[in-house]
Scaffold this motif. Structure first.
Motif, PDB file in Angstrom:
ATOM      1  N   VAL A 105      -9.227  68.311  53.540  1.00 17.02           N
ATOM      2  CA  VAL A 105     -10.023  67.883  52.391  1.00 17.02           C
ATOM      3  C   VAL A 105      -9.135  67.134  51.400  1.00 17.02           C
ATOM      4  CG1 VAL A 105     -11.385  68.673  50.415  1.00 17.02           C
ATOM      5  CG2 VAL A 105     -11.675  69.761  52.642  1.00 17.02           C
ATOM      6  N   ARG A 106      -7.948  67.637  51.227  1.00 17.55           N
ATOM      7  CA  ARG A 106      -7.053  66.985  50.287  1.00 17.55           C
ATOM      8  C   ARG A 106      -6.623  65.603  50.767  1.00 17.55           C
ATOM      9  NH1 ARG A 106      -5.865  68.172  45.722  1.00 17.55           N
ATOM     10  NH2 ARG A 106      -5.996  70.410  45.362  1.00 17.55           N
ATOM     11  N   SER A 107      -6.162  65.547  51.977  1.00 19.25           N
ATOM     12  CA  SER A 107      -5.594  64.273  52.424  1.00 19.25           C
ATOM     13  C   SER A 107      -6.665  63.206  52.664  1.00 19.25           C
ATOM     14  CB  SER A 107      -4.759  64.478  53.689  1.00 19.25           C
ATOM     15  OG  SER A 107      -5.575  64.946  54.742  1.00 19.25           O
ATOM     16  N   HIS A 108      -7.837  63.609  53.140  1.00 21.51           N
ATOM     17  CA  HIS A 108      -8.843  62.597  53.453  1.00 21.51           C
ATOM     18  C   HIS A 108      -9.789  62.324  52.295  1.00 21.51           C
ATOM     19  CE1 HIS A 108      -7.261  62.683  57.390  1.00 21.51           C
ATOM     20  NE2 HIS A 108      -7.777  63.844  57.727  1.00 21.51           N
ATOM     21  N   LEU A 109      -9.811  63.218  51.321  1.00 24.81           N
ATOM     22  CA  LEU A 109     -10.736  63.005  50.203  1.00 24.81           C
ATOM     23  C   LEU A 109      -9.982  62.853  48.882  1.00 24.81           C
ATOM     24  CD1 LEU A 109     -13.742  62.829  49.365  1.00 24.81           C
ATOM     25  CD2 LEU A 109     -13.680  65.293  48.990  1.00 24.81           C
ATOM     26  N   PHE A 110      -9.415  63.942  48.385  1.00 28.63           N
ATOM     27  CA  PHE A 110      -8.849  63.900  47.033  1.00 28.63           C
ATOM     28  C   PHE A 110      -7.644  62.969  46.914  1.00 28.63           C
ATOM     29  CE2 PHE A 110     -11.233  67.908  46.857  1.00 28.63           C
ATOM     30  CZ  PHE A 110     -11.991  67.661  45.726  1.00 28.63           C
ATOM     31  N   ASP A 111      -6.826  62.909  47.936  1.00 29.03           N
ATOM     32  CA  ASP A 111      -5.676  62.005  47.857  1.00 29.03           C
ATOM     33  C   ASP A 111      -6.090  60.532  47.838  1.00 29.03           C
ATOM     34  OD1 ASP A 111      -4.000  64.152  47.845  1.00 29.03           O
ATOM     35  OD2 ASP A 111      -3.227  63.889  49.878  1.00 29.03           O
ATOM     36  N   GLN A 112      -7.292  60.262  48.267  1.00 31.42           N
ATOM     37  CA  GLN A 112      -7.737  58.870  48.355  1.00 31.42           C
ATOM     38  C   GLN A 112      -8.410  58.391  47.078  1.00 31.42           C
ATOM     39  OE1 GLN A 112      -6.740  57.239  51.003  1.00 31.42           O
ATOM     40  NE2 GLN A 112      -5.925  59.199  51.751  1.00 31.42           N
ATOM     41  N   LEU A 113      -8.866  59.316  46.257  1.00 25.82           N
ATOM     42  CA  LEU A 113      -9.691  58.940  45.104  1.00 25.82           C
ATOM     43  C   LEU A 113      -8.957  59.156  43.778  1.00 25.82           C
ATOM     44  CD1 LEU A 113     -13.069  60.579  46.218  1.00 25.82           C
ATOM     45  CD2 LEU A 113     -12.350  58.192  46.524  1.00 25.82           C
TER      46      LEU A 113
END
Lengths: 167, 167
Positions: free
Chosen positions: A137-145
């Motif tokens: 969740v972190r790498s594919h979502l939060f790290d991207q936004l």
DNA sequence: GCGGAATAGATGAGCCTTCAACTACGCTAG
DNA sequence: CTAGCGTAGTTGAAGGCTCATCTATTCCGC
């Protein structure tokens, strides 16, 4: 590359009144949302399944149980919490039972009801899977936004939830 | 009511290094996004299926074909366009063939390849379904969001797509 | 307390998706 | 030309989901 899509302006006036077709901007927004949510969910599910043998659907069940007092929950409540039909949950719990991660127990207050109970093995499996899931969740979502995008995502999600409702 | 969720801060240091757990705000954002996208997709698929007998997955295939020159496309290209595995697409096209909505044809340039071709019946089915689908997208998505939210949704979706990428 | 409606959950058939083979064709080097 | 490799697509088995159906229990009014 994101090619425009769906909703070819077919024949005018098919159901009742002229359909409110999407314009090009709306189509791009809709596609971006649809594709990104599908790809993200697929990716998270796939990574979790391959690393731990637990699909996202099973993971959600284990998480829900782990968060309650006594690590147990009524079947219907659990189904609602997991956005699952009762039938689907019933099948899923049977499979989790085979793995020894959950067991069923008659509900004391209501003879019709069943409690799904998380076993120690189930809790251990969840503990092993959680870091994998959170990292996804972190790498594919939060790290991207950006923080602004995260805030907007939450706002949009909550707005839609008010419409689609918990029911 | 949206209860905090997943990712119970399990045992410290399970895979490599301390997991980057989600804080309460992040969990809310993640949950809102996950739940809303699942509920919206379920709802659209269900309404479309019940009103027309065409699932969203089949609908996407028909739309993709309808938008090309000659209403035909290579199987692999179609699979990519529909975010589908080749196997899944192959099964789906077989089922659409049984309905008489698509037919297969050997690709002239490449003896290994197959073209999926949309039939007139298939096109008619799509024309009948399109207004139902567009009305669903409008009423459950665009009617619920402000123009700013729509812009943000698109921005977020496109940002995520760059990461998840058509690879 | 008894009959009927409502609720909780389980079950099985059928469809869909995934995964791991498998077939068939094309490409390239010798 | 031909051996070997890569690519395109199909297939079948196994698991998962949906839908309709079924059983068991509770609730309600009399």
């Amino acid at each position: 590359m994101t090619a425009d899509v769906s909703l070819a302006p077919g024949d005018p006036g098919t159901p009742s009144g002229e359909p409110r077709w999407l314009d090009a901007e709306e189509q791009r927004a809709w596609r971006a949302w649809l594709y990104s949510s599908q790809l993200l969910q697929d990716r998270l599910d796939r990574e979790l399944t391959h690393a731990t043998g637990i699909s996202h659907a099973y993971y959600e069940i284990l998480v829900a149980l782990s968060e309650t007092e006594g690590r147990m929950m009524r079947m219907s409540e659990l189904a609602e919490r997991c956005l699952s039909s009762r039938s689907r949950l019933s099948h899923a719990v049977s499979r989790l039972e085979e793995r020894g991660w959950v067991r069923r127990q008659v509900c004391p207050d209501d003879g019709r009801g069943q409690l799904a109970v998380l076993t120690d093995d189930g809790f251990a499996a969840l503990e092993a899977a959680a870091p994998v899931h959170v990292e996804g969740v972190r790498s594919h979502l939060f790290d991207q936004l950006s923080p602004e995008q995260v805030a907007a995502m939450r706002d949009i999600g909550e707005t839609l939830l008010r419409h689609l409702g918990p029911r």
